[in-house]
Design a protein around this motif. Structure first.
Motif, PDB file in Angstrom:
ATOM      1  N   SER A  32       0.992  -1.372  -0.074  1.00  0.00           N
ATOM      2  CA  SER A  32      -0.031   0.019   0.192  1.00  0.00           C
ATOM      3  C   SER A  32       0.891   1.076  -0.177  1.00  0.00           C
ATOM      4  CB  SER A  32      -1.077  -0.195   1.225  1.00  0.00           C
ATOM      5  OG  SER A  32      -0.181   0.037   2.456  1.00  0.00           O
ATOM      6  N   ASN A  33       0.304   2.241  -0.286  1.00  0.00           N
ATOM      7  CA  ASN A  33       0.976   3.708  -0.130  1.00  0.00           C
ATOM      8  C   ASN A  33       1.610   4.027   0.976  1.00  0.00           C
ATOM      9  OD1 ASN A  33       0.469   4.078  -3.107  1.00  0.00           O
ATOM     10  ND2 ASN A  33      -1.407   5.662  -2.460  1.00  0.00           N
ATOM     11  N   GLU A  34       0.904   3.603   2.272  1.00  0.00           N
ATOM     12  CA  GLU A  34       1.554   4.110   3.389  1.00  0.00           C
ATOM     13  C   GLU A  34       2.713   3.034   3.841  1.00  0.00           C
ATOM     14  OE1 GLU A  34      -1.950   3.451   3.198  1.00  0.00           O
ATOM     15  OE2 GLU A  34      -2.279   5.363   3.074  1.00  0.00           O
ATOM     16  N   GLU A  35       2.566   1.932   3.378  1.00  0.00           N
ATOM     17  CA  GLU A  35       3.882   1.217   3.676  1.00  0.00           C
ATOM     18  C   GLU A  35       4.972   1.334   2.550  1.00  0.00           C
ATOM     19  OE1 GLU A  35       2.199  -2.829   2.501  1.00  0.00           O
ATOM     20  OE2 GLU A  35       1.402  -3.448   4.566  1.00  0.00           O
ATOM     21  N   ILE A  36       4.634   1.717   1.518  1.00  0.00           N
ATOM     22  CA  ILE A  36       5.758   2.422   0.652  1.00  0.00           C
ATOM     23  C   ILE A  36       6.399   3.647   1.062  1.00  0.00           C
ATOM     24  CG2 ILE A  36       6.370   3.269  -1.595  1.00  0.00           C
ATOM     25  CD1 ILE A  36       4.127   1.496  -2.664  1.00  0.00           C
ATOM     26  N   MET A  37       5.418   4.693   1.711  1.00  0.00           N
ATOM     27  CA  MET A  37       6.046   5.910   2.209  1.00  0.00           C
ATOM     28  C   MET A  37       6.880   5.540   3.464  1.00  0.00           C
ATOM     29  SD  MET A  37       3.201   8.815   1.680  1.00  0.00           S
ATOM     30  CE  MET A  37       2.115   7.969   2.879  1.00  0.00           C
ATOM     31  N   LYS A  38       6.427   4.521   4.287  1.00  0.00           N
ATOM     32  CA  LYS A  38       7.114   4.104   5.668  1.00  0.00           C
ATOM     33  C   LYS A  38       8.521   3.565   5.426  1.00  0.00           C
ATOM     34  CE  LYS A  38       4.713   2.800   8.854  1.00  0.00           C
ATOM     35  NZ  LYS A  38       3.820   1.783   9.779  1.00  0.00           N
ATOM     36  N   GLU A  39       8.639   2.695   4.237  1.00  0.00           N
ATOM     37  CA  GLU A  39       9.908   1.973   4.170  1.00  0.00           C
ATOM     38  C   GLU A  39      10.798   3.231   3.260  1.00  0.00           C
ATOM     39  OE1 GLU A  39      10.032  -1.801   1.959  1.00  0.00           O
ATOM     40  OE2 GLU A  39       8.019  -2.381   3.087  1.00  0.00           O
ATOM     41  N   MET A  40      10.306   3.983   2.439  1.00  0.00           N
ATOM     42  CA  MET A  40      11.099   4.908   1.808  1.00  0.00           C
ATOM     43  C   MET A  40      11.477   5.892   2.733  1.00  0.00           C
ATOM     44  SD  MET A  40      11.688   3.962  -1.156  1.00  0.00           S
ATOM     45  CE  MET A  40      12.324   5.319  -1.901  1.00  0.00           C
ATOM     46  N   SER A  41      10.791   6.317   3.782  1.00  0.00           N
ATOM     47  CA  SER A  41      11.248   7.257   4.536  1.00  0.00           C
ATOM     48  C   SER A  41      12.496   6.588   5.535  1.00  0.00           C
ATOM     49  CB  SER A  41      10.146   7.652   5.789  1.00  0.00           C
ATOM     50  OG  SER A  41       9.121   8.158   5.177  1.00  0.00           O
ATOM     51  N   ALA A  42      12.284   5.283   5.620  1.00  0.00           N
ATOM     52  CA  ALA A  42      13.700   4.821   6.361  1.00  0.00           C
ATOM     53  C   ALA A  42      15.033   4.585   5.527  1.00  0.00           C
ATOM     54  CB  ALA A  42      12.999   3.310   7.007  1.00  0.00           C
ATOM     55  N   ILE A  43      14.643   4.494   4.296  1.00  0.00           N
ATOM     56  CA  ILE A  43      15.604   4.267   3.205  1.00  0.00           C
ATOM     57  C   ILE A  43      16.226   5.412   3.182  1.00  0.00           C
ATOM     58  CG2 ILE A  43      16.418   3.844   0.943  1.00  0.00           C
ATOM     59  CD1 ILE A  43      14.281   1.557   1.143  1.00  0.00           C
ATOM     60  N   LYS A  44      15.394   6.637   2.809  1.00  0.00           N
ATOM     61  CA  LYS A  44      15.956   7.893   2.339  1.00  0.00           C
ATOM     62  C   LYS A  44      16.471   8.747   3.295  1.00  0.00           C
ATOM     63  CE  LYS A  44      15.769   9.299  -1.582  1.00  0.00           C
ATOM     64  NZ  LYS A  44      16.785   9.230  -2.430  1.00  0.00           N
ATOM     65  N   GLY A  45      15.782   8.524   4.563  1.00  0.00           N
ATOM     66  CA  GLY A  45      16.427   9.411   5.914  1.00  0.00           C
ATOM     67  C   GLY A  45      15.506  10.482   6.127  1.00  0.00           C
ATOM     68  N   PHE A  46      14.579  10.871   5.371  1.00  0.00           N
ATOM     69  CA  PHE A  46      13.569  12.122   5.632  1.00  0.00           C
ATOM     70  C   PHE A  46      12.325  11.487   5.182  1.00  0.00           C
ATOM     71  CE2 PHE A  46      15.019  12.192   0.986  1.00  0.00           C
ATOM     72  CZ  PHE A  46      13.598  12.376   0.416  1.00  0.00           C
ATOM     73  N   ASP A  47      11.060  12.280   5.771  1.00  0.00           N
ATOM     74  CA  ASP A  47       9.785  12.154   5.752  1.00  0.00           C
ATOM     75  C   ASP A  47       9.296  11.902   4.175  1.00  0.00           C
ATOM     76  OD1 ASP A  47       7.335  11.387   6.612  1.00  0.00           O
ATOM     77  OD2 ASP A  47       6.451  13.539   6.726  1.00  0.00           O
ATOM     78  N   TYR A  48       8.994  10.741   3.858  1.00  0.00           N
ATOM     79  CA  TYR A  48       8.813  10.692   2.236  1.00  0.00           C
ATOM     80  C   TYR A  48       7.035  11.025   2.195  1.00  0.00           C
ATOM     81  CZ  TYR A  48       9.431   8.705  -2.347  1.00  0.00           C
ATOM     82  OH  TYR A  48       9.779   8.194  -3.618  1.00  0.00           O
ATOM     83  N   SER A  49       6.822  12.079   1.592  1.00  0.00           N
ATOM     84  CA  SER A  49       5.605  12.429   1.314  1.00  0.00           C
ATOM     85  C   SER A  49       4.444  11.543   0.341  1.00  0.00           C
ATOM     86  CB  SER A  49       5.450  13.955   1.213  1.00  0.00           C
ATOM     87  OG  SER A  49       5.941  14.302  -0.102  1.00  0.00           O
ATOM     88  N   ALA A  50       3.347  11.990   0.349  1.00  0.00           N
ATOM     89  CA  ALA A  50       2.281  11.315  -0.421  1.00  0.00           C
ATOM     90  C   ALA A  50       2.741  12.090  -1.791  1.00  0.00           C
ATOM     91  CB  ALA A  50       0.890  11.565   0.000  1.00  0.00           C
ATOM     92  N   VAL A  51       2.976  13.256  -1.673  1.00  0.00           N
ATOM     93  CA  VAL A  51       3.236  13.884  -3.308  1.00  0.00           C
ATOM     94  C   VAL A  51       4.305  13.436  -3.817  1.00  0.00           C
ATOM     95  CG1 VAL A  51       3.811  16.315  -4.191  1.00  0.00           C
ATOM     96  CG2 VAL A  51       2.091  16.073  -2.137  1.00  0.00           C
ATOM     97  N   ARG A  52       5.414  13.233  -3.122  1.00  0.00           N
ATOM     98  CA  ARG A  52       6.678  12.710  -3.687  1.00  0.00           C
ATOM     99  C   ARG A  52       6.234  11.391  -4.207  1.00  0.00           C
ATOM    100  NH1 ARG A  52      12.173  14.105  -3.050  1.00  0.00           N
ATOM    101  NH2 ARG A  52      13.389  12.320  -3.895  1.00  0.00           N
ATOM    102  N   LEU A  53       5.554  10.684  -3.623  1.00  0.00           N
ATOM    103  CA  LEU A  53       5.484   9.227  -4.067  1.00  0.00           C
ATOM    104  C   LEU A  53       4.356   9.132  -5.285  1.00  0.00           C
ATOM    105  CD1 LEU A  53       5.031   6.217  -3.523  1.00  0.00           C
ATOM    106  CD2 LEU A  53       3.125   6.362  -2.066  1.00  0.00           C
ATOM    107  N   ALA A  54       3.295  10.049  -5.434  1.00  0.00           N
ATOM    108  CA  ALA A  54       2.756  10.199  -6.387  1.00  0.00           C
ATOM    109  C   ALA A  54       3.471  10.742  -7.591  1.00  0.00           C
ATOM    110  CB  ALA A  54       1.582  11.404  -6.313  1.00  0.00           C
ATOM    111  N   LYS A  55       4.210  11.605  -7.558  1.00  0.00           N
ATOM    112  CA  LYS A  55       5.326  12.123  -8.722  1.00  0.00           C
ATOM    113  C   LYS A  55       6.256  10.884  -9.180  1.00  0.00           C
ATOM    114  CE  LYS A  55       5.714  16.968  -7.722  1.00  0.00           C
ATOM    115  NZ  LYS A  55       6.371  18.330  -7.446  1.00  0.00           N
ATOM    116  N   SER A  56       6.687  10.243  -8.369  1.00  0.00           N
ATOM    117  CA  SER A  56       7.537   9.060  -8.695  1.00  0.00           C
ATOM    118  C   SER A  56       6.882   7.886  -9.557  1.00  0.00           C
ATOM    119  CB  SER A  56       8.243   8.318  -7.381  1.00  0.00           C
ATOM    120  OG  SER A  56       7.219   8.159  -6.362  1.00  0.00           O
ATOM    121  N   LYS A  57       5.418   7.655  -9.035  1.00  0.00           N
ATOM    122  CA  LYS A  57       4.519   6.662  -9.642  1.00  0.00           C
ATOM    123  C   LYS A  57       4.046   7.196 -10.891  1.00  0.00           C
ATOM    124  CE  LYS A  57       2.160   4.074  -5.984  1.00  0.00           C
ATOM    125  NZ  LYS A  57       0.732   3.820  -5.404  1.00  0.00           N
TER     126      LYS A  57
END
Length: 142
Positions: free
Chosen positions: A85-110
């Motif tokens: 889900s989007n929430e899981e993706i944002m949570k994992e990407m936040s841990a990987i990237k080291g900053f709060d991964y937003s829904a806007v950034r996820l939408a742009k990457s999708k």
């Protein structure tokens, strides 16, 4: 950004004390400060209203978004294939990237991933140029 003005602060503090005690002296001092600091009366009143006269505010703005990397797109594509889900993706990407991964950034990457997949599935046709050759009837294809 303008620097802190200690002279203006001292004068404004004296002016605020005069405002409480004598209105006539307040008006006179207001005129003097207007000329001394080359400020309008409305600016001096604005300075009186500040918690710390003579200081200037800093703008509160967010920095622009950093570029979306190819590694980031690959990770998101793998997670999308795994049906996360989007929430899981944002949570994992936040841990990987080291900053709060937003829904806007996820939408742009999708959106970038969908555009890339569309180009792979529906490639643009190659352009064929014709050169006119008077010896040949149809010309020559390159």
């Amino acid at each position: 950004m303008k620097k802190f003005n200690p002279d203006l602060q001292k004068d404004i503090l004296k002016l605020s004390e005069l405002k409480k005690t004598s209105p006539a002296d307040f008006k006179k001092k207001m005129e003097e400060l207007s000329v001394k600091h080359s400020l309008s009366k409305s600016t001096l009143y604005r300075e009186l209203g500040k918690p710390e006269p003579g200081s200037y505010r800093r703008r509160t703005h967010k920095p622009c978004m950093s570029k979306i990397t190819n590694m980031e797109l690959d990770l998101i594509a793998e997670m999308m294939i795994a049906r996360k889900s989007n929430e899981e993706i944002m949570k994992e990407m936040s841990a990987i990237k080291g900053f709060d991964y937003s829904a806007v950034r996820l939408a742009k990457s999708k959106q970038k991933l969908q555009h890339a997949a569309h180009l792979i599935n529906n490639p643009k046709p190659k352009v064929v140029h014709h050169i006119y050759d008077p010896k040949m009837i149809d010309g020559m294809k390159i």
